[in-house]
Scaffold this motif. Structure first.
Motif, mmCIF file in Angstrom:
data_model
loop_
_atom_site.group_PDB
_atom_site.id
_atom_site.type_symbol
_atom_site.label_atom_id
_atom_site.label_comp_id
_atom_site.label_asym_id
_atom_site.label_seq_id
_atom_site.Cartn_x
_atom_site.Cartn_y
_atom_site.Cartn_z
ATOM 1 N N LEU A 18 6.032 -3.303 10.231
ATOM 2 C CA LEU A 18 5.054 -3.621 9.184
ATOM 3 C C LEU A 18 3.690 -3.066 9.578
ATOM 4 O O LEU A 18 3.232 -3.271 10.688
ATOM 5 N N GLU A 19 3.087 -2.352 8.644
ATOM 6 C CA GLU A 19 1.740 -1.836 8.840
ATOM 7 C C GLU A 19 0.784 -2.622 7.951
ATOM 8 O O GLU A 19 1.128 -2.945 6.813
ATOM 9 N N LEU A 20 -0.370 -2.960 8.477
ATOM 10 C CA LEU A 20 -1.428 -3.573 7.685
ATOM 11 C C LEU A 20 -2.479 -2.514 7.448
ATOM 12 O O LEU A 20 -2.764 -1.705 8.333
ATOM 13 N N HIS A 52 10.968 3.869 7.535
ATOM 14 C CA HIS A 52 10.293 3.730 8.825
ATOM 15 C C HIS A 52 9.414 2.489 8.864
ATOM 16 O O HIS A 52 9.443 1.740 9.820
ATOM 17 N N HIS A 53 8.615 2.278 7.823
ATOM 18 C CA HIS A 53 7.785 1.071 7.775
ATOM 19 C C HIS A 53 7.346 0.763 6.356
ATOM 20 O O HIS A 53 7.431 1.604 5.467
ATOM 21 N N ILE A 54 6.895 -0.476 6.182
ATOM 22 C CA ILE A 54 6.280 -0.909 4.928
ATOM 23 C C ILE A 54 4.840 -1.255 5.249
ATOM 24 O O ILE A 54 4.569 -1.860 6.296
ATOM 25 N N ASP A 59 0.845 -1.192 0.000
ATOM 26 C CA ASP A 59 0.000 0.000 0.000
ATOM 27 C C ASP A 59 0.883 1.247 0.000
ATOM 28 O O ASP A 59 0.672 2.160 -0.781
ATOM 29 N N HIS A 60 1.845 1.276 0.899
ATOM 30 C CA HIS A 60 2.805 2.379 0.870
ATOM 31 C C HIS A 60 4.082 2.023 1.607
ATOM 32 O O HIS A 60 4.135 1.052 2.355
ATOM 33 N N ILE A 61 5.100 2.819 1.331
ATOM 34 C CA ILE A 61 6.385 2.709 2.006
ATOM 35 C C ILE A 61 6.549 3.985 2.814
ATOM 36 O O ILE A 61 6.473 5.084 2.258
HETATM 37 ZN ZN ZN Z 1 1.973 4.119 7.000
#
Ligand code: ZN
Length: 137
Positions: free
Chosen positions: A127-129, A77-79, A6-8
């Motif tokens: 990791l973000e969902l 920072h996150h994926i 979805d985003h980086i």
């Molecule tokens: Zn995010």
């Protein structure tokens, strides 16, 4: 199951400064948004397949992203991965012994439901969902 980015998320000191690079290589449709409860301003830079680069700038000293920047400096920072059913994904992960930061989804940017998975369980990457707004709640 298809896994889509979805985003980086990239932590930056200043979105205004950081977007100059992206503007210099042709991004002109950059939208910003304040996510007040996380103490951040974010900018979305669209990529193909409805993915984005998300620049994240802290707007408060108590923001977790402020702490991240103080410790690590600017950078990845996150994926974020898009999921169809965030509740089911979180439950499946919990059953599998995955360490979750958010046991239940919360509202993120764009009003989407999001939850974070601890880097200890993902090989060192936060990791973000994300589930699109309007999906099962
Ligand atoms: Zn995010």
């Amino acid at each position: 199951v298809k896994h889509e980015i979805d985003h980086i998320g990239i932590a930056v000191e200043s979105i205004d400064e950081s977007v100059k690079f992206y503007q210099s290589i042709g991004w002109d449709d950059i939208a910003t948004e304040i996510v007040d409860k996380d103490g951040v301003k974010v900018a979305f830079l669209p990529l193909a397949n409805q993915a984005n680069i998300e620049l994240i700038e802290p707007i408060r000293e108590d923001s977790p992203v402020r702490k991240f920047l103080n410790k690590n400096g600017q950078g990845l920072h996150h994926i974020c991965m898009r999921v169809d059913d965030i509740h089911k994904t979180l439950q499946d992960m919990k059953n599998a012994g995955v360490r979750l930061i958010d046991e239940t989804p919360r509202k993120g940017a764009h009003g989407k439901w999001v939850a974070f998975v601890h880097p200890k369980s993902t090989g060192g990457v936060l990791l973000e969902l994300s589930q699109a707004a309007g999906g099962a709640e």
